[in-house]
Structures are given as structure tokens and as C-alpha cells.
Design a protein around this motif. Structure first.
Motif, short mmCIF file in Angstrom:
data_model
loop_
_atom_site.label_atom_id
_atom_site.label_comp_id
_atom_site.label_asym_id
_atom_site.label_seq_id
_atom_site.Cartn_x
_atom_site.Cartn_y
_atom_site.Cartn_z
N GLU A 63 -0.93 -11.11 41.34
CA GLU A 63 -0.96 -9.65 41.14
C GLU A 63 -1.76 -8.97 42.24
N VAL A 64 -2.92 -9.53 42.58
CA VAL A 64 -3.76 -8.95 43.64
C VAL A 64 -3.03 -9.03 44.98
N LEU A 65 -2.44 -10.16 45.28
CA LEU A 65 -1.71 -10.33 46.54
C LEU A 65 -0.52 -9.37 46.63
N THR A 66 0.19 -9.17 45.53
CA THR A 66 1.33 -8.26 45.51
C THR A 66 0.86 -6.83 45.79
N ALA A 67 -0.23 -6.43 45.17
CA ALA A 67 -0.78 -5.09 45.43
C ALA A 67 -1.22 -4.97 46.89
N MET A 68 -1.87 -6.00 47.40
CA MET A 68 -2.28 -5.97 48.81
C MET A 68 -1.08 -5.88 49.74
N ALA A 69 -0.02 -6.61 49.41
CA ALA A 69 1.19 -6.59 50.24
C ALA A 69 1.80 -5.18 50.29
N GLN A 70 1.62 -4.43 49.21
CA GLN A 70 2.13 -3.06 49.14
C GLN A 70 1.09 -2.05 49.62
N ARG A 71 -0.05 -2.56 50.10
CA ARG A 71 -1.16 -1.75 50.60
C ARG A 71 -1.71 -0.79 49.55
N LYS A 72 -1.65 -1.25 48.28
CA LYS A 72 -2.26 -0.48 47.19
C LYS A 72 -3.74 -0.84 47.11
N PRO A 73 -4.60 0.11 46.77
CA PRO A 73 -6.02 -0.21 46.62
C PRO A 73 -6.22 -1.21 45.47
N VAL A 74 -7.14 -2.17 45.67
CA VAL A 74 -7.37 -3.21 44.68
C VAL A 74 -8.86 -3.32 44.38
N SER A 75 -9.19 -3.38 43.10
CA SER A 75 -10.55 -3.67 42.64
C SER A 75 -10.44 -4.67 41.51
N VAL A 76 -11.37 -5.57 41.44
CA VAL A 76 -11.42 -6.52 40.33
C VAL A 76 -12.70 -6.23 39.57
N LEU A 77 -12.55 -5.93 38.28
CA LEU A 77 -13.70 -5.57 37.45
C LEU A 77 -13.72 -6.40 36.19
N PRO A 78 -14.89 -6.83 35.75
CA PRO A 78 -14.96 -7.48 34.45
C PRO A 78 -14.78 -6.43 33.35
N HIS A 79 -14.23 -6.83 32.23
CA HIS A 79 -14.01 -5.89 31.12
C HIS A 79 -15.32 -5.33 30.59
N THR A 80 -16.42 -6.01 30.84
CA THR A 80 -17.71 -5.54 30.36
C THR A 80 -18.37 -4.56 31.33
N ALA A 81 -17.76 -4.34 32.49
CA ALA A 81 -18.32 -3.39 33.45
C ALA A 81 -18.35 -2.00 32.84
N GLU A 82 -19.37 -1.25 33.17
CA GLU A 82 -19.50 0.12 32.69
C GLU A 82 -19.31 1.07 33.86
N LEU A 83 -18.51 2.11 33.63
CA LEU A 83 -18.19 3.07 34.67
C LEU A 83 -18.89 4.40 34.40
N THR A 84 -19.12 5.14 35.46
CA THR A 84 -19.60 6.50 35.33
C THR A 84 -18.43 7.37 34.87
N THR A 85 -18.71 8.60 34.50
CA THR A 85 -17.63 9.48 34.08
C THR A 85 -16.65 9.76 35.23
N ASN A 86 -17.15 9.86 36.45
CA ASN A 86 -16.25 10.05 37.60
C ASN A 86 -15.34 8.84 37.79
N GLN A 87 -15.92 7.65 37.73
CA GLN A 87 -15.13 6.43 37.90
C GLN A 87 -14.13 6.27 36.76
N ALA A 88 -14.57 6.58 35.54
CA ALA A 88 -13.68 6.46 34.37
C ALA A 88 -12.53 7.45 34.47
N ALA A 89 -12.81 8.67 34.91
CA ALA A 89 -11.75 9.66 35.09
C ALA A 89 -10.75 9.19 36.13
N ASP A 90 -11.24 8.62 37.22
CA ASP A 90 -10.35 8.06 38.24
C ASP A 90 -9.50 6.94 37.67
N PHE A 91 -10.11 6.08 36.86
CA PHE A 91 -9.40 4.96 36.23
C PHE A 91 -8.24 5.45 35.38
#
Length: 152
Positions: A63-91
Motif C-alpha cells: 500500500e505504501v509503495l503504491t502510494a509512493m508510485a503515484q507520488r501521493k503523500p504518505v505517513s505511517v501512524l500508530p492508531h494510538t497517536a494523538e493529533l492536534t485539531t489542525n492535524q485531525a482536520a487535515d486527516f
């Protein structure tokens, strides 16, 4: 590398050269991912280095390689990661004020750190999945109603 949000500001976007390599790697690994089998990768420059990968990791890597091949931005986050409101809105691909409204209506769980809100990735994903399901059901209902009324 598992990138935590406080360590990485921007997602990975592949260069043209990396996209070509990622496309080739995804094509070669996709059959193993679809079959759900574990693989062993051998480093070409050092034949004595063999890396075992469980089937679920192979699927994620494809999945990550396919996104990279399409030049899509990629981030890998653990499900326990906590986001700020800005990051969550972007998500969620919504505005920050809209997200804050959802939080205040208790549609998405969050916690406060001082005066700042933190939202778990797992809770955002659950909201996103639920919202998508509700939207699909509403569309199906509208289609059924249009068919019942024999609308064009």
C-alpha cells in the motif's frame, strides 16, 4: 521507519526516481500481498542479509509503495497517536472549526492537554468509517426511492 507526528512535519512524497522504484517493488510484491503469504527479502548488495516479513506487513508495504508510485503523500501512524485539531482536520479533510464543532458535540472523543485538544487516530478513523457508512446508506436510500418513483 514509523514516523510520529511530533518528529515529522510533512508526509513523505516520493521523487520521480523513487516513484519508479516504488512502482516496480509494488508490482513484484503485490502477488505475495494478495496471497497473504510471508516473504523473505534478500538485500542484493549483501546476500547474507535476509529480512523476514509477515504477510500483513507485506500488504501494508505494498500500500505504501503504491502510494509512493503515484507520488501521493504518505505517513505511517500508530492508531494510538494523538493529533492536534489542525492535524485531525487535515486527516478528515474538513476545516478546523468544523472539527472543533464535532468534538464539542461529542461526536469524536478527545482529551485536553492544558487548553489544547488531542484526538486519537483510531477515533478519527472510526468516525470517518461511520460517516462513510451513513453517507452510503443515505445514497442507497435515495436511489431506491428514485427507482420506486420511476424517476429518470
Amino acid at each position: 521507519m514509523l514516523a510520529l507526528l511530533d518528529q515529522v512535519k510533512e508526509p513523505l512524497v516520493a521523487t520521480d526516481e523513487e516513484a519508479v522504484i516504488a512502482r516496480e517493488a509494488a508490482e513484484k510484491l503485490s502477488s505475495a500481498a494478495l496471497a497473504g503469504v510471508d516473504v523473505r527479502l534478500r538485500v542484493a548488495e549483501k546476500a547474507d542479509i535476509v529480512v523476514p516479513l509477515p504477510a500483513r506487513a507485506v500488504a501494508m508495504i505494498v500500500e505504501v509503495l503504491t502510494a509512493m508510485a503515484q507520488r501521493k503523500p504518505v505517513s505511517v501512524l500508530p492508531h494510538t497517536a494523538e493529533l492536534t485539531t489542525n492535524q485531525a482536520a487535515d486527516f478528515l479533510n474538513v476545516s478546523r472549526p468544523y472539527l472543533v464543532g464535532l468534538l464539542e458535540k461529542e461526536q469524536i472523543p478527545y482529551r485536553k492537554v492544558g487548553t489544547h485538544r488531542r484526538i486519537r487516530v483510531a477515533d478519527l478513523q472510526a468516525f470517518k468509517d461511520s460517516s462513510s457508512k451513513t453517507r452510503r446508506e443515505a445514497i442507497a436510500s435515495m436511489v431506491a426511492e428514485a427507482q420506486r418513483l420511476k424517476l429518470p
